[in-house]
Design an enzyme around this catalytic site. Structure first.
Site, PDB file in Angstrom:
ATOM      1  N   ILE A  67       0.845  -1.198   0.000  1.00 25.84           N
ATOM      2  CA  ILE A  67       0.000   0.000   0.000  1.00 25.84           C
ATOM      3  C   ILE A  67       0.882   1.250   0.000  1.00 25.84           C
ATOM      4  O   ILE A  67       0.556   2.258  -0.625  1.00 25.84           O
ATOM      5  CB  ILE A  67      -0.935   0.018   1.244  1.00 25.84           C
ATOM      6  CG1 ILE A  67      -1.763  -1.288   1.324  1.00 25.84           C
ATOM      7  CG2 ILE A  67      -1.842   1.239   1.243  1.00 25.84           C
ATOM      8  CD1 ILE A  67      -2.706  -1.534   0.191  1.00 25.84           C
ATOM      9  N   ASN A 123       5.671   1.713  13.739  1.00 25.46           N
ATOM     10  CA  ASN A 123       5.997   0.816  12.626  1.00 25.46           C
ATOM     11  C   ASN A 123       7.419   1.172  12.203  1.00 25.46           C
ATOM     12  O   ASN A 123       7.630   2.165  11.511  1.00 25.46           O
ATOM     13  CB  ASN A 123       5.003   1.045  11.482  1.00 25.46           C
ATOM     14  CG  ASN A 123       5.404   0.296  10.228  1.00 25.46           C
ATOM     15  OD1 ASN A 123       6.364  -0.480  10.232  1.00 25.46           O
ATOM     16  ND2 ASN A 123       4.676   0.524   9.147  1.00 25.46           N
ATOM     17  N   CYS A 126      10.356   0.711   8.217  1.00 27.36           N
ATOM     18  CA  CYS A 126      10.375   1.786   7.235  1.00 27.36           C
ATOM     19  C   CYS A 126      11.826   2.146   6.965  1.00 27.36           C
ATOM     20  O   CYS A 126      12.649   2.133   7.881  1.00 27.36           O
ATOM     21  CB  CYS A 126       9.679   3.035   7.776  1.00 27.36           C
ATOM     22  SG  CYS A 126       7.976   2.771   8.260  1.00 27.36           S
ATOM     23  N   GLY A 240      -1.569 -13.962  11.001  1.00 29.08           N
ATOM     24  CA  GLY A 240      -2.333 -15.114  10.557  1.00 29.08           C
ATOM     25  C   GLY A 240      -3.420 -15.603  11.488  1.00 29.08           C
ATOM     26  O   GLY A 240      -3.865 -16.749  11.370  1.00 29.08           O
TER      27      GLY A 240
HETATM   28  C1  LIG Z   1      -3.286  -4.127   3.654  1.00 30.63           C
HETATM   29  C2  LIG Z   1      -2.370  -4.094   4.842  1.00 30.63           C
HETATM   30  C3  LIG Z   1      -1.906  -2.858   5.330  1.00 30.63           C
HETATM   31  C4  LIG Z   1      -1.038  -2.817   6.434  1.00 30.63           C
HETATM   32  N1  LIG Z   1      -0.626  -1.595   6.894  1.00 30.63           N
HETATM   33  C5  LIG Z   1       0.177  -1.552   8.005  1.00 30.63           C
HETATM   34  C6  LIG Z   1       0.588  -0.279   8.536  1.00 30.63           C
HETATM   35  O1  LIG Z   1       0.232   0.780   8.043  1.00 30.63           O
HETATM   36  N2  LIG Z   1       1.417  -0.300   9.624  1.00 30.63           N
HETATM   37  C7  LIG Z   1       1.832  -1.473  10.205  1.00 30.63           C
HETATM   38  O2  LIG Z   1       2.562  -1.431  11.209  1.00 30.63           O
HETATM   39  N3  LIG Z   1       1.424  -2.673   9.736  1.00 30.63           N
HETATM   40  C8  LIG Z   1       0.616  -2.737   8.652  1.00 30.63           C
HETATM   41  N4  LIG Z   1       0.212  -3.959   8.172  1.00 30.63           N
HETATM   42  C9  LIG Z   1       0.675  -5.191   8.834  1.00 30.63           C
HETATM   43  C10 LIG Z   1      -0.378  -5.750   9.777  1.00 30.63           C
HETATM   44  O3  LIG Z   1      -0.697  -4.833  10.813  1.00 30.63           O
HETATM   45  C11 LIG Z   1       0.105  -7.085  10.402  1.00 30.63           C
HETATM   46  O4  LIG Z   1       1.300  -6.865  11.129  1.00 30.63           O
HETATM   47  C12 LIG Z   1       0.372  -8.153   9.340  1.00 30.63           C
HETATM   48  O5  LIG Z   1      -0.582  -8.083   8.297  1.00 30.63           O
HETATM   49  C13 LIG Z   1       0.359  -9.568   9.934  1.00 30.63           C
HETATM   50  O6  LIG Z   1      -0.885  -9.899  10.495  1.00 30.63           O
HETATM   51  P1  LIG Z   1      -2.027 -10.738   9.692  1.00 30.63           P
HETATM   52  O7  LIG Z   1      -1.368 -11.962   9.143  1.00 30.63           O
HETATM   53  O8  LIG Z   1      -3.086 -11.025  10.723  1.00 30.63           O
HETATM   54  O9  LIG Z   1      -2.530  -9.831   8.616  1.00 30.63           O
HETATM   55  C14 LIG Z   1      -0.646  -4.029   7.066  1.00 30.63           C
HETATM   56  C15 LIG Z   1      -1.128  -5.248   6.583  1.00 30.63           C
HETATM   57  C16 LIG Z   1      -1.976  -5.302   5.491  1.00 30.63           C
HETATM   58  C17 LIG Z   1      -2.477  -6.636   5.015  1.00 30.63           C
END
Ligand SMILES: Cc1cc2nc3c(=O)[nH]c(=O)nc-3n(C[C@H](O)[C@H](O)[C@H](O)COP(=O)(O)O)c2cc1C
Length: 314
Positions: A67, A123, A126, A240
């Site tokens: 994104i 986060n 970066c 996950g």
């Molecule tokens: C579409 C999308 C946008 C994300 N944007 C951020 C973000 O802006 N900041 C951040 O720290 N993590 C972001 N993440 C990471 C998630 O917060 C999370 O750490 C990661 O997806 C693993 O968890 P999950 O497997 O349950 O999705 C994003 C993940 C997805 C899928």
């Protein structure tokens, strides 16, 4: 559950940054006040338009996204959403991103003291633009420095989000703890690439994307398991989660709470359902609180991490 500095969660089910917008988008379909906390979309000092498209693609057991931190900037986030957040019982933790230590510090300074902002999640996956673009999250000194600088800038509860894209996450976790973070969150996405159907180029406009979803759960479990043995601050697990069993797994390896991310896209009601299912599970087990489920799978002897299985060697 107390994540530090008064950030007390009524339950351990949170929604992950980037997968639940600013919370307000889901008001009609989700009882936000049933959630443990909301981590809102990544927020930067200046507005960002995000990466070129395509930005997402499905993968076996998950998705890749790039994104690129599209967001209106911290001032607009405060103006548009903080008022609504003050009306919720559920704390909102603002996820903060930046390109330099100064960026992170300035965003934290602007969030400090704003009613409706309950905490900050850094986060740190970066690029540090002034330092050759190396991510803060992959270097213990850089991760510690940005954490310490933000710590000095705000009294808000401070969570720092670990990246799995490192050889050994433990020194990085320890540096962040030593720099004054109140809690760790783990994990951010795993770096990945997909190829376009033509095979003539990578699929994502940004080439690289972050892998999330059930495919990354074993990696997230390993990171939480390792980090839980070397820090004393609380760990919030992410990666996950799609059902109660995943929540119980993360608690067992030492997480005090979990975030639900990618699974929300398929079912926004999942996090609230998990709150009820965890309560029912505690009643079924005859335990007063889920706190008794935390760390059950960790090595029994404190200070003596398991000699085998800490690392996979093919
Ligand atoms: C579409 C999308 C946008 C994300 N944007 C951020 C973000 O802006 N900041 C951040 O720290 N993590 C972001 N993440 C990471 C998630 O917060 C999370 O750490 C990661 O997806 C693993 O968890 P999950 O497997 O349950 O999705 C994003 C993940 C997805 C899928």
């Amino acid at each position: 559950m107390d994540l530090g500095r008064g950030l007390v969660l009524r339950n351990p089910i949170l929604v992950a940054s980037g997968t639940f917008g600013y919370g307000v988008e889901y008001g009609d379909v989700v009882e936000v006040d049933r959630l443990g906390a909301i981590c809102c979309k990544g927020t930067t000092l200046k507005p960002r338009v995000g990466n070129v498209t395509p930005r997402v693609t499905e993968t076996p057991g998950g998705m890749l996204n790039s994104i690129g931190l599209q967001n209106p900037g911290v001032d607009a986030v405060i103006e548009k959403y903080a008022g609504t957040w003050t009306t919720w019982k559920t704390p909102v933790i603002v996820n903060v991103a930046g390109e330099s230590v100064a960026d992170y510090v300035e965003v934290a300074r602007r969030l400090d003291g704003v009613p409706g902002v309950a905490g900050i999640e850094l986060n740190i996956s970066c690029p540090n633009v002034g330092k050759g673009g190396l991510q803060f999250a992959i270097d213990a000194d850089a991760a510690g420095s940005v954490t310490a600088a933000v710590r000095r800038a705000t009294e808000l509860p401070l969570l720092v989000k670990l990246s799995p894209n490192v050889a050994d996450v433990r020194p990085i976790a320890r540096a962040i703890e030593a720099a004054g973070a109140d809690a760790l969150t783990a994990i951010n996405t795993l770096s990945g690439v997909a190829v376009a159907p033509s095979r003539a180029k990578p699929l994502l406009g940004n080439i690289y994307g972050g892998l999330s979803g059930p495919a990354i759960k074993p990696v997230a479990l390993r990171v939480v398991y390792e980090v839980a043995q070397v820090v004393d601050i609380p760990i919030v697990a992410i990666g996950g989660v799609t059902e109660l069993g995943d929540v119980l797994d993360f608690l067992a390896v030492g997480a005090v709470a979990v975030q639900v991310g990618t699974a929300i896209f398929a079912d926004p009601t999942l996090p609230v359902r998990l709150v009820g299912e965890l309560e029912a599970e505690c009643r079924r087990r005859g335990t007063e609180t889920y706190a008794e489920l935390i760390g059950m799978a960790l090595p029994r002897k404190p200070g003596a991490p398991s000699a085998k299985g800490v690392e996979y060697r093919p």
